[in-house]
Design an enzyme around this catalytic site. Sequence first.
Site, PDB file in Angstrom:
ATOM      1  N   HIS A  99       7.414   2.659   4.027  1.00  0.00           N
ATOM      2  CA  HIS A  99       7.127   2.745   2.587  1.00  0.00           C
ATOM      3  C   HIS A  99       7.728   4.073   2.111  1.00  0.00           C
ATOM      4  O   HIS A  99       7.778   5.041   2.880  1.00  0.00           O
ATOM      5  CB  HIS A  99       5.628   2.853   2.305  1.00  0.00           C
ATOM      6  CG  HIS A  99       4.783   1.721   2.775  1.00  0.00           C
ATOM      7  ND1 HIS A  99       4.300   1.627   4.046  1.00  0.00           N
ATOM      8  CD2 HIS A  99       4.283   0.650   2.108  1.00  0.00           C
ATOM      9  CE1 HIS A  99       3.550   0.541   4.156  1.00  0.00           C
ATOM     10  NE2 HIS A  99       3.518  -0.071   2.996  1.00  0.00           N
ATOM     11  N   ASP A 102       5.670   7.071   3.011  1.00  0.00           N
ATOM     12  CA  ASP A 102       5.543   7.423   4.443  1.00  0.00           C
ATOM     13  C   ASP A 102       6.541   8.497   4.819  1.00  0.00           C
ATOM     14  O   ASP A 102       6.275   9.335   5.679  1.00  0.00           O
ATOM     15  CB  ASP A 102       5.841   6.229   5.364  1.00  0.00           C
ATOM     16  CG  ASP A 102       5.026   5.008   5.039  1.00  0.00           C
ATOM     17  OD1 ASP A 102       3.895   5.177   4.565  1.00  0.00           O
ATOM     18  OD2 ASP A 102       5.529   3.885   5.273  1.00  0.00           O
ATOM     19  N   GLU A 230       5.054 -10.573   1.173  1.00  0.00           N
ATOM     20  CA  GLU A 230       4.099 -10.552   2.282  1.00  0.00           C
ATOM     21  C   GLU A 230       2.727 -10.972   1.772  1.00  0.00           C
ATOM     22  O   GLU A 230       2.032 -10.199   1.112  1.00  0.00           O
ATOM     23  CB  GLU A 230       4.036  -9.142   2.880  1.00  0.00           C
ATOM     24  CG  GLU A 230       3.121  -9.070   4.087  1.00  0.00           C
ATOM     25  CD  GLU A 230       3.073  -7.676   4.704  1.00  0.00           C
ATOM     26  OE1 GLU A 230       4.086  -6.952   4.692  1.00  0.00           O
ATOM     27  OE2 GLU A 230       1.984  -7.311   5.197  1.00  0.00           O
ATOM     28  N   GLU A 266       2.291 -11.696   8.233  1.00  0.00           N
ATOM     29  CA  GLU A 266       1.514 -10.828   9.120  1.00  0.00           C
ATOM     30  C   GLU A 266       0.377 -11.620   9.738  1.00  0.00           C
ATOM     31  O   GLU A 266      -0.383 -12.291   9.041  1.00  0.00           O
ATOM     32  CB  GLU A 266       0.967  -9.619   8.351  1.00  0.00           C
ATOM     33  CG  GLU A 266       0.148  -8.734   9.264  1.00  0.00           C
ATOM     34  CD  GLU A 266      -0.374  -7.456   8.630  1.00  0.00           C
ATOM     35  OE1 GLU A 266       0.376  -6.809   7.876  1.00  0.00           O
ATOM     36  OE2 GLU A 266      -1.529  -7.125   8.905  1.00  0.00           O
ATOM     37  N   ASP A 307      -5.306  -4.494  12.063  1.00  0.00           N
ATOM     38  CA  ASP A 307      -3.931  -4.134  12.448  1.00  0.00           C
ATOM     39  C   ASP A 307      -3.816  -3.670  13.897  1.00  0.00           C
ATOM     40  O   ASP A 307      -3.284  -2.594  14.187  1.00  0.00           O
ATOM     41  CB  ASP A 307      -3.396  -3.012  11.534  1.00  0.00           C
ATOM     42  CG  ASP A 307      -3.025  -3.512  10.150  1.00  0.00           C
ATOM     43  OD1 ASP A 307      -2.896  -4.731   9.968  1.00  0.00           O
ATOM     44  OD2 ASP A 307      -2.852  -2.661   9.250  1.00  0.00           O
ATOM     45  N   ASP A 337       3.410  -3.842  12.607  1.00  0.00           N
ATOM     46  CA  ASP A 337       2.526  -3.278  11.585  1.00  0.00           C
ATOM     47  C   ASP A 337       1.155  -3.164  12.250  1.00  0.00           C
ATOM     48  O   ASP A 337       0.237  -3.947  11.984  1.00  0.00           O
ATOM     49  CB  ASP A 337       2.482  -4.171  10.345  1.00  0.00           C
ATOM     50  CG  ASP A 337       1.751  -3.496   9.193  1.00  0.00           C
ATOM     51  OD1 ASP A 337       1.182  -2.406   9.418  1.00  0.00           O
ATOM     52  OD2 ASP A 337       1.738  -4.047   8.082  1.00  0.00           O
TER      53      ASP A 337
HETATM   54  C1  XLS Z   1      -1.149  -3.915   4.343  1.00  0.00           C
HETATM   55  C2  XLS Z   1       0.209  -4.403   4.517  1.00  0.00           C
HETATM   56  C3  XLS Z   1       1.305  -3.370   4.277  1.00  0.00           C
HETATM   57  C4  XLS Z   1       2.646  -4.054   4.119  1.00  0.00           C
HETATM   58  C5  XLS Z   1       3.694  -3.180   3.533  1.00  0.00           C
HETATM   59  O1  XLS Z   1      -2.107  -4.608   4.662  1.00  0.00           O
HETATM   60  O2  XLS Z   1       0.299  -4.967   5.783  1.00  0.00           O
HETATM   61  O3  XLS Z   1       1.322  -2.426   5.281  1.00  0.00           O
HETATM   62  O4  XLS Z   1       3.122  -4.555   5.330  1.00  0.00           O
HETATM   63  O5  XLS Z   1       3.302  -2.604   2.341  1.00  0.00           O
HETATM   64 CA    CA Z   2      -2.439  -5.547   7.768  1.00  0.00          CA
HETATM   65 CA    CA Z   3       2.029  -5.800   6.861  1.00  0.00          CA
END
Ligand code: XLS
Ligand code: CA
Ligand code: CA
Length: 441
Positions: A99, A102, A230, A266, A307, A337
């Site tokens: 990001h 980051d 996403e 994800e 995560d 991630d």
């Molecule tokens: C948060 C998301 C984020 C995205 C990118 O839950 O996974 O990290 O992957 O902004």
């Molecule tokens: Ca996540």
């Molecule tokens: Ca993500």
Amino acid sequence: MSYFENVTKITYEGPKSTNPLSFKFYNPEEVVGNKTMEEHLRFAVAYWHTFTMDGSDPFGAGNMIRPWDRFSGMDLAKARVEAAFEFFEKLNVPFFCFHDVDIAPEGDNLRETFKNLDTIVDMIEDYMKTSKTKLLWNTANMFTHPRFVHGAATSSNADVFAYSAAKVKKGLEIAKRLGAQNYVFWGGREGYESLLNTDLKLEWDNLARFYRMAIDYAQEIGFDGQFLIEPKPKEPTKHQYDFDVATALSFLKTYDLDPYFKFNIEANHATLAGHTFEHELRVARIHGKLGSVDANQGDPLLGWDTDEFPTDLYATTLAMYEILKNDGLGKGGLNFDAKVRRTSFEPIDLFYAHIAGMDSFAIGLKTAQKLLDDKVLDQFIEKRYESYTHGIGLDIINGDADFKKLEAYALQLTEVTNPSNHLELIKSTINQYLLNIVHDR
Ligand code: XLS
Ligand code: CA
Ligand code: CA
């Protein structure tokens, strides 16, 4: 200057190795099916979890030991770039993701923020000249700062819409400069807390307007990376607009935006939506929209977005099965991630965690390839739907049946018999394949 002095390049040593800093199953050069493991898996390191995240949670302060944390401000940002490229090289990983916030700290205003970004992007660009690690995707963080309290493109405040547009414009310029393969849109606060004060139609229309502007600008500057949405159903908002693949796809189709996007799926977001990982991958795949993957896993006992690094071999096998059926991820990859647990706070844990994830997906890949080669699931499925390959079933498929014809057919049936679908046999067959791969039999 080294941030991981005690680590040398991680290499494949095979399943019998007792060296924790080696791959047991991920052998980048090994050919599986028609490609090497490295080409199939396209692993990426997530900058935020690995170089920025400090381990803080709603109950506790940051506790991660990160040697670069002795710096602050722009010096910290620069130290992170040095640490990152050392890490990428030692892990031998082909991609990374970030990001905007980051990589560089925000300044007192947007102009300063962009200046900080330019400095760090210059530095990253320099490192990339000699590194094999490429940018899988970048994105704009439009959820952490208080200005995004009501959302970004779906904020009730038009100034925030404009501010967000400026951030994504900058993000696309960075993507173009660094040769990003994709650009990600994750709608962090694009959703609502309550319908009582929400103009749902206006927010959806605005989100579509925002995407349209992003498409136009990418075309204008000649950025040819893949746009990815996403999906996530909730967290941080109670209801997020890109709830899951099916919801986001219907949104895109409603606004004629579907040709421009694929999905970044994800695992933990799939489970938050009440789906399995493979469900989301399958839905995207059958619509030709499987773009990339955020490779992690949740904890069913907790039920929020934990995560975790992926270690569930059953899940990696079924995920790789969908990816192989998709003929790979194209420009996408498997982005970790994922964050080390708060109790795994030493720098070395960053290596252990990535090795665990990479080995787990390598096993998943090999098992899935074997299941495909032997047509294990295809055979079960073919048999299950066999009634549609002839007679009345084929008429239905070919459009040669209507209600009257089907009634006439049904009336002459003496009884309807159904075969068993042997689900437990299928599951034990998958176990058998998985164990044979692990034991190299
Ligand atoms: C948060 C998301 C984020 C995205 C990118 O839950 O996974 O990290 O992957 O902004
Ligand atoms: Ca996540
Ligand atoms: Ca993500």
